[in-house]
Structure formats: C-alpha cells, structure tokens
Design an enzyme around this catalytic site. Structure first.
Site, PDB file in Angstrom:
ATOM      1  N   ASP A  32      41.251  18.782  14.136  1.00 31.47           N
ATOM      2  CA  ASP A  32      41.990  19.761  14.915  1.00 31.47           C
ATOM      3  C   ASP A  32      43.362  18.843  15.826  1.00 31.47           C
ATOM      4  OD1 ASP A  32      40.938  21.745  13.990  1.00 31.47           O
ATOM      5  OD2 ASP A  32      39.462  22.342  15.754  1.00 31.47           O
ATOM      6  N   GLY A  47      47.107  19.584  15.937  1.00 31.16           N
ATOM      7  CA  GLY A  47      47.651  19.066  17.158  1.00 31.16           C
ATOM      8  C   GLY A  47      46.834  19.918  18.400  1.00 31.16           C
ATOM      9  N   TYR A 104      39.426  28.946  16.972  1.00 28.46           N
ATOM     10  CA  TYR A 104      38.711  28.351  18.115  1.00 28.46           C
ATOM     11  C   TYR A 104      39.332  28.278  19.314  1.00 28.46           C
ATOM     12  CZ  TYR A 104      34.393  27.851  15.769  1.00 28.46           C
ATOM     13  OH  TYR A 104      33.122  27.945  14.997  1.00 28.46           O
ATOM     14  N   ASP A 105      38.923  28.462  20.543  1.00 30.30           N
ATOM     15  CA  ASP A 105      39.757  28.212  21.545  1.00 30.30           C
ATOM     16  C   ASP A 105      38.732  27.181  22.522  1.00 30.30           C
ATOM     17  OD1 ASP A 105      40.154  30.986  21.045  1.00 30.30           O
ATOM     18  OD2 ASP A 105      41.587  31.206  22.757  1.00 30.30           O
ATOM     19  N   HIS A 141      28.326  24.594  10.530  1.00 28.26           N
ATOM     20  CA  HIS A 141      29.288  23.591  10.928  1.00 28.26           C
ATOM     21  C   HIS A 141      29.109  22.795  11.897  1.00 28.26           C
ATOM     22  CE1 HIS A 141      30.940  27.113  12.927  1.00 28.26           C
ATOM     23  NE2 HIS A 141      31.536  26.194  13.702  1.00 28.26           N
ATOM     24  N   HIS A 150      31.258  20.577  15.677  1.00 31.87           N
ATOM     25  CA  HIS A 150      32.368  20.181  16.270  1.00 31.87           C
ATOM     26  C   HIS A 150      32.246  18.703  16.732  1.00 31.87           C
ATOM     27  CE1 HIS A 150      34.402  24.317  16.377  1.00 31.87           C
ATOM     28  NE2 HIS A 150      33.296  24.654  16.105  1.00 31.87           N
TER      29      HIS A 150
END
Ligand SMILES: [Cu+2]
Length: 482
Positions: A321, A326, A409-410, A464, A466
């Site tokens: 990401d 960016g 996603y935030d 998944h 992160h």
C-alpha cells in the site's frame, strides 16, 4: 478535469501569496514546498523536453539529507549553513525508470540513474484513472457485462497491482482492472463482478489480456449502504454529544514543521509514499535543563496486504500500500469533529501530480491534545491516619493523526506523544472488506476450499493479512541541544 482545475487555481494562489508572506526559516527535513515541486518539474522538463520525451513523474519528495549533516547543523545553528537541499524524483522517461536527484542550490540534476532491476515505481492517480477507463471501450468487457445482465453506467473499476511470483523475466508495468457494481449502493466493494480479468499495459496504456472465466452472481445491494442517511431503523442507542473545551487554547505550538508540547519537541513532515514523518523527537529534561533525544526519524515504511486466495482473479493480490499506491498519496482530508476532536488543529500538505505540479492536500494532519479520562499515575496513602493523602496525575497526550484510504481500506495512523516519555504508534484499520463474489448463499453448501468465510449471500471474506512495518531510527537519550 477536476484535478487540472485544482492545479491551475492552486498555482495562481501560491504565485500571488509567496512574495508577501513571511517566510519561516526552512528546516533541512521540511517537506518540499510548492515552489520546489515547480522547480523540480521545470528542471526535469528542461533536460527531457516533453515534445520529444514520454515523461511522467511517479514520485517527487525530499532527498533526505545525511543524518550527521542535519545533527551538526542543529548543534551549530544558526552559525552554519544547512545541508544541501535536494529532491528525489522517480520518473518514467521513455519507458525507463529514472531515479533523479535535483539540487536546489545548483538548480540542476546532480544524479540520474536508470533502474534496471525488478520492481516498478508507484502508480500515479492519473494512470490508474486512465487504465480504469479502458474497459468501458473494450468490446469483450461490454459483452461480459451483457452476459451478466449488468448496466454499464453502474460499473466502477479499480487498478490492482499484480505482485511478483519469482518470475525471472520482468512482466512489464501492468495492472489488472477489477470492476464492481453500484446499482442501489455506494458500497461498491461488496458487489464485485467476479471472474473477469483485464490486464492493462501501463506503458502503452492498452488492454493486453482479457479473460472471462465464468459467471458468478454479484452479491445484492440491499443492506450494504453505510451512509447514515440511508440507514433504516432500528438504530442503535443514541448518545449525547461530548466535546473537548480548552478555554485557554491548546498547550502545543506549531512553528512551521516544528511541534512543541509539554516537554516534547519534534519535526513533522509529509511524504507521498510514507505519509507522516516524525523527526528529531526529543524531551526536555527540566532538571538537567537539556533536551534528551528519543527518535531521529520514524515513519510507516510499508503496508503489505497479501490475500490467501488461490483463484485466478485473486492469487496475485499482494499489495504494497505504501510502495505501490502511496500511503501519503492516498491520504484523505480529515473530517473536523468526526475524524478529530473539537480541539484539533489541522495541517495541509502537497504531493506531485503526474506532470510534476504540486497538488494541495488540505487537512491531511490533525494535531490535538487527548484527555481520554485515564490516569497516568496515582497513589492514595491510608497509612498515616488521620490523613488521607491522594495524589493523581491525569494522563494527557498529544496526537498527530493522518487517515489514508487505500481503495477499500482506511488506515488511521496516529503518533501519540505521552507525558511519561513514550511515543505510542497506532494504526487503526477500518473501511470495507475486499470480498469475493461466490455462488454460495449458505455455508452448508460449501464443499471446497474457498479461501475465506461466507459473510453474506454470495459474499466471501477472503483470508488475508495486513503487515505494517515502521522505519524507526531511535536515538534514545543521546544528549544534545536540538
Ligand atoms: Cu483487511
């Protein structure tokens, strides 16, 4: 179009403001200014005229000066000159990746290296927009929609980076386009149009591969819209408002990029790839009457999001990401009173557009003092009757926040400075799941590996992770004036 209008307006406003405004002394670690972006663009354009060159700016940021040079400048400030101010640029020039260093004191390119190894520069918003648009004129894609009975005007698409799986030959700068269906919701991520793969060669800006493997039902729109105005009862319990009041104003000061609060002193800058950068964080020791260093430089260096789904349209989803999209570039304006409390102060930043010109990003950071009602330290002494001695220190801290929305996603990225001397980093992960459309409507029907959990009819939540990595250059308790 909206982008170019914004740039034009912005150029006009800085040209008219700069000569009149008070110029703060520039810190060597300050982000590039709008003027510096414009100079970089002019210098690179001059050496590679766009009439003869295919030139795009994939990244423009500060070429970080040497740490020793920065520290020595600080220690001898203001008698020494600051380290050379330079920009680092990643540009695609005639289909090659150039890493350029531009020196502002010489107004020239001082290094121009062509990258021959694996890996490609991060995407620009413009090439993502251009790539997404291609499918709308691609006959096989239109036929695939037709086959599914979907309306073209309700389709939205996104560009997905393709990962690397050990190939020895570079597969070119490509993205895969994934499309979603609105038609009654804004929650497009819950309505994937599965089993269609469109591959775009970004250099030619052309579709070079198309596959329509099978028809999978698009999950329904009902119940997916997250907007408060679209919600139907029953609603949850309503809470009365809470606000933070600081009648005497905040206890922190912001002087250019330098932030001071309580005993903390640090520098805050912004980068298109990594987002917020906290530098030179130190604490003033009131007894020793000197600063004690804590961290030279800290930032999120990468956010890696691999999906564990082996199906044709999912196996390659191994997103970086920060490096590919960016983390800073995807920062969004913070919503006052919602993203940050009433006592927050906001700061903006700049990124380069694909043509190198600066784009203003308003409200990219908020800074606020937090009193969460917690106790930092306390003691009640009952052993000295008749006295009851109670001493309580409330826990106060200073928060620097940025929100980056990378597609679905935030990420809520906080740097929190605490009075006890610690820095707490937090990344809150919210937004929307990236789900896979499926033929299944009940979990009892599933008799194969689906690499996820059935969340709703025709909706699989794909497994998944992160992974968030930080660059932390700590200098704990190195004594020196900053
Ligand atoms: Cu996730």
């Amino acid at each position: 179009m909206a982008h170019s209008l914004k740039i034009l307006f912005f150029l006009f406003s800085i040209l008219s403001i700069i000569p009149l405004s008070h110029q703060l002394e520039q810190h060597p670690l300050d982000s590039l200014t709008p003027n510096e972006f414009i100079r970089v663009q002019a210098i690179v354009n001059q050496s590679h005229p766009t009439s003869t060159t295919n030139l795009t700016f994939q990244y423009i940021g500060l070429n970080e000066p040497d740490k020793h040079a920065v520290l020595s400048w600080l220690q001898n400030h203001p008698t020494t000159t600051p380290p050379r101010r330079q920009a680092f640029v990643v540009a695609r020039i005639n289909h090659q990746t150039h890493e350029l260093i531009i020196d502002f004191s010489r107004d020239d390119i001082v290094s121009d290296r062509i990258h021959h190894g694996f890996g490609y520069p991060s995407l620009t918003f413009q090439e993502e927009i251009d790539a997404n648009q291609l499918v709308f004129n691609h006959a096989p894609f239109l036929a695939a929609l037709n086959k599914r009975g979907l309306k073209l005007e309700e389709v939205v698409c996104g560009s997905f980076t393709v990962g690397w799986f050990g190939e020895t030959k570079q597969n070119g700068r490509v993205v895969k386009i994934m499309c979603y269906y609105l038609d009654g919701t804004v929650n497009l991520y819950m309505r994937p149009i599965e089993a269609i793969t469109v591959t775009v060669d970004l250099e030619a800006m052309k579709i070079n591969h198309f596959q329509d493997r099978l028809v999978v039902p698009v999950p329904k729109a009902a119940g997916t819209d997250y907007r408060e105005s679209k919600q139907k009862p029953p609603f949850g319990p309503e809470l009365k408002g809470i606000t933070v009041v600081q009648p005497d104003g905040p206890s922190f000061t912001i002087d250019g990029s330098r932030v001071r609060w309580a005993n903390w002193d640090f520098h805050l800058s912004f980068d298109a790839r990594v987002g917020p950068i906290v530098s030179l964080a130190s604490i003033y020791d009131t007894e020793k009457q000197e600063f004690r260093r804590v961290m030279y430089r800290g930032f999120v260096s990468e956010l890696f999001v691999p999906y564990m789904d082996l199906t044709e349209e999912w196996y390659y989803r191994t997103f970086f990401d920060a490096g590919e999209y960016g983390y800073g570039l995807c920062a969004v304006p913070l919503e006052p009173l919602r993203d940050c409390p009433a006592n927050a102060v906001y700061m903006g930043a700049y990124v380069a557009a694909q043509n190198g010109m600066p784009i203003e990003m308003p409200n990219v950071f908020c800074i606020f003092e937090r009193n969460a009602g917690d106790v930092m330290w306390r003691h009640t002494e009952t052993m000295i009757p008749p006295d009851l001695i109670t001493e309580v220190r409330p826990d106060m801290s200073l928060v620097v926040r940025m929100v980056s929305t990378v597609g679905n996603y935030d990420y809520i990225n906080d740097w929190e400075f605490k009075q006890i001397g610690s820095i707490k980093v937090t990344v809150g992960l919210t937004g929307l799941l990236e789900v896979r459309g499926s033929k299944y409507t009940h979990k009892d029907q599933i008799d194969e590996e689906v690499y996820g959990t059935l969340l709703a009819e025709n909706t699989l939540g794909a497994y998944h992770d992160h992974f968030i990595t930080y660059h932390l250059d700590l200098d704990v308790d190195v004594i020196g004036r900053l």
